[in-house]
Motif scaffolding. Structure first.
Motif, mmCIF file in Angstrom:
data_model
loop_
_atom_site.group_PDB
_atom_site.id
_atom_site.type_symbol
_atom_site.label_atom_id
_atom_site.label_comp_id
_atom_site.label_asym_id
_atom_site.label_seq_id
_atom_site.Cartn_x
_atom_site.Cartn_y
_atom_site.Cartn_z
ATOM 1 N N ILE A 38 0.861 -1.195 0.000
ATOM 2 C CA ILE A 38 0.000 0.000 0.000
ATOM 3 C C ILE A 38 0.897 1.244 0.000
ATOM 4 O O ILE A 38 0.549 2.292 -0.519
ATOM 5 N N THR A 39 2.070 1.097 0.611
ATOM 6 C CA THR A 39 3.107 2.128 0.496
ATOM 7 C C THR A 39 4.367 1.435 -0.006
ATOM 8 O O THR A 39 4.438 0.219 -0.034
ATOM 9 N N GLY A 40 5.349 2.217 -0.382
ATOM 10 C CA GLY A 40 6.612 1.647 -0.859
ATOM 11 C C GLY A 40 6.582 1.383 -2.346
ATOM 12 O O GLY A 40 5.628 1.772 -3.039
ATOM 13 N N PRO A 41 7.618 0.693 -2.845
ATOM 14 C CA PRO A 41 7.689 0.444 -4.288
ATOM 15 C C PRO A 41 6.420 -0.235 -4.808
ATOM 16 O O PRO A 41 5.854 -1.091 -4.124
ATOM 17 N N THR A 42 6.015 0.149 -5.979
ATOM 18 C CA THR A 42 4.821 -0.350 -6.694
ATOM 19 C C THR A 42 3.506 -0.043 -5.992
ATOM 20 O O THR A 42 2.471 -0.599 -6.346
ATOM 21 N N SER A 43 3.549 0.847 -4.993
ATOM 22 C CA SER A 43 2.295 1.155 -4.297
ATOM 23 C C SER A 43 1.326 1.923 -5.199
ATOM 24 O O SER A 43 0.145 2.016 -4.882
ATOM 25 N N ASP A 44 1.814 2.443 -6.326
ATOM 26 C CA ASP A 44 0.883 3.077 -7.273
ATOM 27 C C ASP A 44 -0.116 2.043 -7.785
ATOM 28 O O ASP A 44 -1.255 2.385 -8.124
ATOM 29 N N ASN A 47 -1.942 0.367 -3.943
ATOM 30 C CA ASN A 47 -2.891 1.205 -3.196
ATOM 31 C C ASN A 47 -4.322 1.078 -3.738
ATOM 32 O O ASN A 47 -5.238 0.724 -2.988
ATOM 33 N N ASP A 267 -2.223 5.246 -15.282
ATOM 34 C CA ASP A 267 -0.944 5.720 -14.747
ATOM 35 C C ASP A 267 0.066 5.983 -15.857
ATOM 36 O O ASP A 267 0.881 6.889 -15.756
ATOM 37 N N TYR B 111 4.539 9.058 1.890
ATOM 38 C CA TYR B 111 3.537 8.006 1.669
ATOM 39 C C TYR B 111 2.173 8.366 2.267
ATOM 40 O O TYR B 111 1.154 7.781 1.891
ATOM 41 N N GLY B 116 2.920 9.656 -2.659
ATOM 42 C CA GLY B 116 3.641 8.431 -2.329
ATOM 43 C C GLY B 116 3.214 7.240 -3.154
ATOM 44 O O GLY B 116 4.003 6.324 -3.385
ATOM 45 N N SER B 117 1.962 7.240 -3.605
ATOM 46 C CA SER B 117 1.484 6.030 -4.285
ATOM 47 C C SER B 117 0.696 6.317 -5.556
ATOM 48 O O SER B 117 -0.064 5.482 -6.012
ATOM 49 N N GLU B 118 0.874 7.513 -6.102
ATOM 50 C CA GLU B 118 0.203 7.801 -7.377
ATOM 51 C C GLU B 118 1.219 8.384 -8.357
ATOM 52 O O GLU B 118 2.281 8.844 -7.951
ATOM 53 N N ASN B 119 0.867 8.365 -9.609
ATOM 54 C CA ASN B 119 1.751 8.906 -10.640
ATOM 55 C C ASN B 119 1.178 10.203 -11.199
ATOM 56 O O ASN B 119 -0.031 10.328 -11.378
ATOM 57 N N ASP B 217 9.015 6.425 -6.293
ATOM 58 C CA ASP B 217 10.089 5.421 -6.305
ATOM 59 C C ASP B 217 11.189 5.805 -7.285
ATOM 60 O O ASP B 217 12.375 5.684 -6.987
#
Lengths: 407, 297
Positions: A38-44, A47, A267, B111, B116-119, B217
């Motif tokens: 949900i956070t960190g790498p690949t969280s896009d 989440n 994205d 985050y 933190g979690s969107e582009n 990231d």
């Protein structure tokens, strides 16, 4: 008088107890666990995926799809760290989960033996074909990355004009990226009419000029990607700047870019802007930029639980809903068959999802079919391409012809 | 021949951006001998602040860019004041560990936001058509990136060589106790070094973000990616960061352009800079422009 009041109070208490205990007895709670980034790498991706799962299970409980029974799915952030995923999984087991929802390729491969030992059905967000090797309990929600790359290569072979199409693969430097390469090579050996010129493993590149120029010098016309959106965005922006991007599929002397599930979606458009135009992408999920009855349900669910537009329209949100739908359906079928909802019976229900019993959720481009010999859910893949800033469907959903030959 | 020149131009562009991203690391090291492992997070923060100002608040992008540099200037100064000031005089390894912890805290804070979690991507503010000459093309984003890099690096080089504060910073870098004995405020110098590092990180974040898109990231990885640049150039040399940045950029592009996909090789663009780094360090252990300190015992 005092004794009368006491008796009345006692009676009320007895009635209340009887009422609450009867409600409790009628509604069972089925525990599931999910661990993802949900956070960190690949969280896009992770989440919105988590949001999709959470919303669908809430919907199931609120609308009483399972009657008085409810699903309690604990969702924990593992920040893309396999050791945290393992800890989460072990804690879920202690809690008595009946099915587990996992995320990354690395952790799915890493915990494969644990899944076997625990004999628990697992639905990951990784569609790596290698997840299925030496495993009986991992169920891929949709067709594997290998199927996705091969189907794109098949599309290239069918629609390319003038000789054999020259193709390069652009892959993530990991098992996730490398996995499908050998399957594409096998498909070529099996007769798929493309020439695989080069396999490029990308780094954290700021500029792909040299790579693109090199591919052009080898007359590569198609680049098929198996990675995440960010490196693809940088590459297609460079290609646009260098004037190398095909304005229509297969334009001679230019490059047409294509990619698997995690390379595309909104994205990619957010990152690459106009450079994403004419990008071809395949996935097993329906997307909201192709409106229809099915995607309307996805949007309604997001609205019901107050999700923002970005999450609501994410294909990862759809993917999160989908695994929740499959889990719910397995539970529903176990109940309908009069079976106890436990690990073994849910595994049995999943293996029985085929033929007339195939399950068709509103999130996918085809039915979910599993059996003891086929643990890949949605076999039909839909190809989309960016037209006017949004992904549009290209033809009907397809099943890979060459994957059947090489399996 | 245009293939060759295109690779040269791309190598210089990439190298310049590496140099700009590495600049903040050099500035902090130059003044305090500390490798800042939270630099990538500050790069990302600079990019996100610019995006927030320009897209969410509607501030024109140029002013957002300037405002972001000013904000990160004070943000980095505050970070130094709150977390690192008390560590003056403590072992360097303690300070480095604090920067690692600081990186985690900044990760956590970012985050908590959608960044933190969107582009995201910056709105287009430069011409989309690239500049082309003789078959060699460069995008406006890249060109602006190179120009900003050289303006900042030129300005900071002048600052360190000619200004009183810059000379004070160099003095502190050489010997903290001797500097204090002549009246230089070491804490102020440290604060300023962090502030300038924050400013340059914001500039780097905006330029990288404009090229790759705004993905946390990807952005914060550049705080680590540029370590070979400062090691090759010399940890405390601004000129070294520029030269090494361009060398690494050129090696990457030439390896990718001429070696990858030929002779059975692949991925040399990522590996060759490290091979060259090891070879150079074998002969020049302090990097190309690093100061070889001799201590009298």
């Amino acid at each position: 008088m005092k004794s009368k009041n006491f008796l009345t109070a006692l009676l009320i208490l007895v009635v209340m107890f009887a009422f609450t205990s009867s409600v409790y007895a009628g509604g069972k709670v089925y525990k599931l666990g999910m661990s993802l980034a949900i956070t960190g790498p690949t969280s896009d991706a992770g989440n919105p995926y988590a949001k999709g799962t959470e919303d669908y299970f809430k919907f199931v409980n609120e609308t009483k799809i399972l009657g008085d029974d409810t699903i309690e799915c604990t969702i924990r952030d593992d920040q893309y760290k396999t050791d945290v995923t393992k800890r989460n999984f072990e804690e879920y087991l202690d809690d008595g989960i009946v099915m587990y929802l996992n995320y990354s390729t690395g952790s799915t491969l890493g915990l494969k033996r644990d899944f076997e030992e625990e004999q628990i059905a697992v639905l990951p967000a990784s569609y790596h074909a290698g997840n299925l090797d030496d495993s009986n309990y991992i169920f891929l929600p949709i067709a594997s990355y290998s199927d996705q790359l091969v189907i794109l290569a098949e599309y290239v072979a069918k629609n390319h004009k003038g000789g054999k199409a020259k193709v390069a693969l652009f892959v993530h430097p990991s098992a996730f990226g490398r996995g499908p390469v050998s399957d594409v090579e096998k498909a070529v050996v099996a007769g798929l009419n493309i020439e695989l010129v080069e396999v490029v493993e990308h780094g954290k590149d700021l500029d792909n000029t040299a790579m693109l120029k090199r591919l052009m010098s080898k007359k590569v016309q198609y680049v098929i990607s198996q990675t995440v959106q960010s490196p693809v965005a940088t590459m297609i922006k460079d290609s646009q700047r260098l004037g190398l991007t095909a304005s229509s599929f297969g334009e001679a002397g230019k490059i047409t870019f294509l990619g698997a599930h995690y390379t595309g979606g909104n994205d990619l458009i957010a990152l690459a802007g106009t450079a994403a135009e004419n990008y071809f992408w395949t996935t097993g999920f329906n997307i909201t930029s192709v409106p229809g009855e099915k995607t309307t349900k996805q949007l309604a669910l997001a609205k019901l639980f107050g999700r923002d537009e970005k999450a609501a329209n994410s294909h990862n949100y759809a993917a999160g809903i989908m695994v929740a739908q499959v889990a719910t359906e397995a539970i529903r079928r176990a109940k309908a068959a009069g079976l106890e909802v436990n690990k073994a019976n849910l595994y049995k229900m999943l293996n029985g999802m085929n033929g007339a019993n195939a399950y068709s959720p509103y999130t996918t481009s085809g039915p979910v079919t599993y059996s003891k010999t086929d643990r890949m859910g949605v076999d039909l893949l839909q190809i989309y391409s960016v037209q006017g800033g949004v992904f549009k469907a290209v033809g009907e959903a397809l099943e890979s012809e060459y994957m059947k030959k090489i399996k | 021949m245009s293939y060759f020149f295109q690779i040269v131009v791309s190598g210089i562009v990439v190298g310049s951006i590496y140099a700009l991203a590495a600049l903040g690391l050099v500035l902090v090291y130059k003044s305090s001998r500390v490798a800042n492992f939270a630099h990538g997070q500050i790069i990302a923060a600079g990019a996100f602040i610019t995006y927030y100002l320009s897209v969410s608040l509607g501030v024109p992008i140029f002013f957002s860019f300037l405002a972001s540099m000013i904000i990160t200037f004070f943000l980095a100064m505050s970070v130094e004041r709150i977390f690192l000031r008390k560590l003056i005089g403590e072992p360097i390894i303690s300070v480095i560990m604090v920067t690692i912890g600081l990186g985690s805290i900044l990760d956590g804070l970012i985050y908590l936001t959608p960044f933190g979690s969107e582009n995201f991507s910056f709105p287009a503010f430069l011409p989309q058509e690239p500049l082309s000459l003789g078959g060699v093309s460069i995008s406006w984003t890249q060109l602006v990136g190179v120009i900003v890099t050289f303006i900042l690096i030129g300005g900071l080089s002048w600052f360190f060589k000619k200004s009183t504060i810059g000379i004070s910073m160099r003095a502190v870098s050489d010997d903290q106790f001797a500097s204090m004995s002549v009246g230089i405020s070491v804490p102020k110098v440290f604060g300023l070094a962090w502030a300038l590092a924050g400013l340059s990180a914001a500039a780097a974040g905006c330029i990288i973000g404009n090229i790759t898109g705004l993905n946390f990231d990807t952005l914060h990885a550049f705080g680590i990616i540029v370590f070979p640049v400062i090691i090759l150039g010399g940890l405390d040399s601004i000129l070294g960061a520029v030269v090494a940045g361009i060398i690494i950029g050129l090696i990457q592009q030439f390896s990718s352009g001429y070696l990858d996909g030929n002779f059975g090789l692949k991925g040399t663009g990522d590996v060759m800079p490290y091979i060259i780094l090891v070879v150079v360090l074998f002969f020049k252990p302090h990097g190309l422009f690093g100061i070889h300190e001799i201590e009298r015992v």
